[in-house]
Structures are given as structure tokens and as C-alpha cells.
Design a protein around this motif. Structure first.
Motif, PDB file in Angstrom:
ATOM      1  N   LEU A 149     -45.999 -16.222  27.378  1.00 17.52           N
ATOM      2  CA  LEU A 149     -47.054 -17.109  27.573  1.00 17.52           C
ATOM      3  C   LEU A 149     -48.378 -16.343  27.256  1.00 17.52           C
ATOM      4  O   LEU A 149     -48.814 -15.548  27.849  1.00 17.52           O
ATOM      5  CB  LEU A 149     -47.266 -17.589  29.018  1.00 17.52           C
ATOM      6  N   ASP A 150     -48.878 -16.925  25.918  1.00 15.44           N
ATOM      7  CA  ASP A 150     -50.060 -16.315  25.437  1.00 15.44           C
ATOM      8  C   ASP A 150     -51.424 -16.819  25.960  1.00 15.44           C
ATOM      9  O   ASP A 150     -51.621 -17.922  25.976  1.00 15.44           O
ATOM     10  CB  ASP A 150     -49.864 -16.192  24.013  1.00 15.44           C
ATOM     11  N   ASP A 151     -52.397 -16.020  26.228  1.00 13.75           N
ATOM     12  CA  ASP A 151     -53.742 -16.440  26.569  1.00 13.75           C
ATOM     13  C   ASP A 151     -53.823 -17.279  27.885  1.00 13.75           C
ATOM     14  O   ASP A 151     -54.111 -18.267  27.886  1.00 13.75           O
ATOM     15  CB  ASP A 151     -54.246 -17.314  25.325  1.00 13.75           C
ATOM     16  N   VAL A 152     -53.235 -16.759  28.932  1.00 19.90           N
ATOM     17  CA  VAL A 152     -53.244 -17.312  30.381  1.00 19.90           C
ATOM     18  C   VAL A 152     -54.546 -17.006  30.968  1.00 19.90           C
ATOM     19  O   VAL A 152     -54.852 -15.824  31.163  1.00 19.90           O
ATOM     20  CB  VAL A 152     -51.732 -16.967  31.100  1.00 19.90           C
ATOM     21  N   TRP A 153     -55.340 -18.137  31.446  1.00 17.04           N
ATOM     22  CA  TRP A 153     -56.389 -17.951  32.156  1.00 17.04           C
ATOM     23  C   TRP A 153     -56.154 -17.769  33.749  1.00 17.04           C
ATOM     24  O   TRP A 153     -57.167 -17.450  34.332  1.00 17.04           O
ATOM     25  CB  TRP A 153     -57.321 -18.943  31.748  1.00 17.04           C
TER      26      TRP A 153
END
Length: 204
Positions: free
Chosen positions: A77-81
Motif C-alpha cells: 500500500l503505497d502513499d498511505v496518509w
């Protein structure tokens, strides 16, 4: 922070190990994610043969769960905020009769707290020495010694300093300069262009 190389590092490792798993998926989440869209992306990455355009979210979650049951799988899961992404999706993935590996990249410290034990890796900007080596490797990739000419070193160090240790920025500027003649006027033009760009971004 952005540009420190989180996604690049994970992509390198993911491409090395993904064939060791029965199933693998890479999904970019972003700040404005929707849970339903995220599950559809995961299903598509896994190659699940369901009509993901029309299936309800509950049916989609069940399809993913059933597909992964009994498999060894890896999910990036890339670029989780926000930690909410994991809290909303974790029950979709089976935990018995299988092995799941999850990799999350984020610029948010609270997301890193989801990791167990010593699993969180915090990337820091490069130190000056390593920034310089990376720059020279990119700017002079076609030279055997990968060294900056003496007459360009002062300006080169100013260019590297503007990157603040961010590997992606250093690599990009190095590649840009590698396509230019290694002369002071050419490099000064690039430096002035960067000055203009940085000034614009800093304006309120």
C-alpha cells in the motif's frame, strides 16, 4: 518527507521478492482514497476474475478474502496518509492457513506506528557525502571515474545543497546535467532555472 526515496526503495525490494509469493499486489492509495475504489484496485492487481465494476463492496471484500485463502501473498500500500486505510481493510485479508506480508509507505508518522516490533523503517535525507556521490554518479555516469571537474565543483555543490539530501531530486538534477555540456555557462543556466523554480514555490 516527499522525495526521500520511500517508494523507490520498496519498489526495488518488491520486484525482487514478488515471484516468491503465490499472489502479489501493489496499490497506490493517496490522500483522497475511497475504500471501494481501493478494494477494486487490489482485486484487479491480484487478477481476481469478478465483475469489479458492478460488484458490491461486501462481495468484493469476500472475493479478495477467498482468493487469498491458503496462499502466501504480499501487498504493498503505497502513499498511505492515514492509519484508517489499514483499519478499514485489514479484515479483508485472511490470517489463517496462509501467510500475508504487508508493506506500507507513508510520509505520516502516525501511519508508521501501525508496524509491529522493529518493522518500521524511517528514511532520512542523505548526508552531504552520499548526496555528492549520488550526484556525481548521475551527472557523470558516462565517465569512468564519475568525478566532477574542478572548475564545476563549487557550482555543483550549490546544486546538490538545493536538493536538501533528497535522493530523487539529486538523481533528477544529475540526469539533467548529464545531458548538458560540462561547462560553467551551461550549468549556471540550470542553476538559475532552479533558483527561479524554488523562488516561485516559496512565494505565498
Amino acid at each position: 518527507m516527499p522525495g526521500v526515496g520511500k517508494t523507490t526503495l520498496v519498489a526495488h525490494v518488491y520486484n525482487m521478492v514478488k515471484l516468491d509469493f503465490d499472489a502479489a499486489a501493489w496499490v497506490t492509495v493517496s490522500e483522497s482514497y475511497r475504500l471501494e475504489d481501493l478494494l477494486k484496485k487490489i482485486a484487479a492487481e491480484l487478477g481476481i476474475t469478478v465483475n469489479i465494476a458492478n460488484v458490491e463492496m461486501r462481495g468484493l471484500a469476500e472475493s479478495i478474502h477467498n482468493y487469498l485463502q491458503g496462499k502466501n501473498y504480499i501487498l504493498v500500500l503505497d502513499d498511505v496518509w492515514t492509519p484508517l486505510v489499514w483499519l478499514e481493510t485489514r479484515n479483508v485479508f485472511p490470517t489463517s492457513n496462509c501467510t500475508g506480508r504487508f508493506v506500507i509507505t507513508s510520509r505520516k508518522h502516525e501511519v508508521s506506528l501501525l508496524a509491529t516490533g522493529e518493522s518500521a523503517l524511517h528514511l532520512e535525507p542523505l548526508e552531504a557525502h552520499h548526496s555528492w556521490l549520488l550526484f556525481c554518479k548521475g551527472a557523470f555516469w558516462n565517465d569512468d571515474d564519475k568525478e566532477c571537474p574542478f572548475e564545476l565543483q563549487e557550482l555543483a555543490r550549490k546544486l546538490v545543497a538545493k536538493c536538501r539530501g533528497l535522493p530523487i531530486a539529486i538523481a533528477c538534477i544529475g540526469r539533467l546535467l548529464s545531458s548538458k555540456p560540462p561547462t560553467l555557462p551551461e550549468w549556471e543556466n540550470v542553476y538559475r532555472g532552479l533558483d527561479y523554480t524554488f523562488d516561485e514555490r516559496c512565494d505565498p
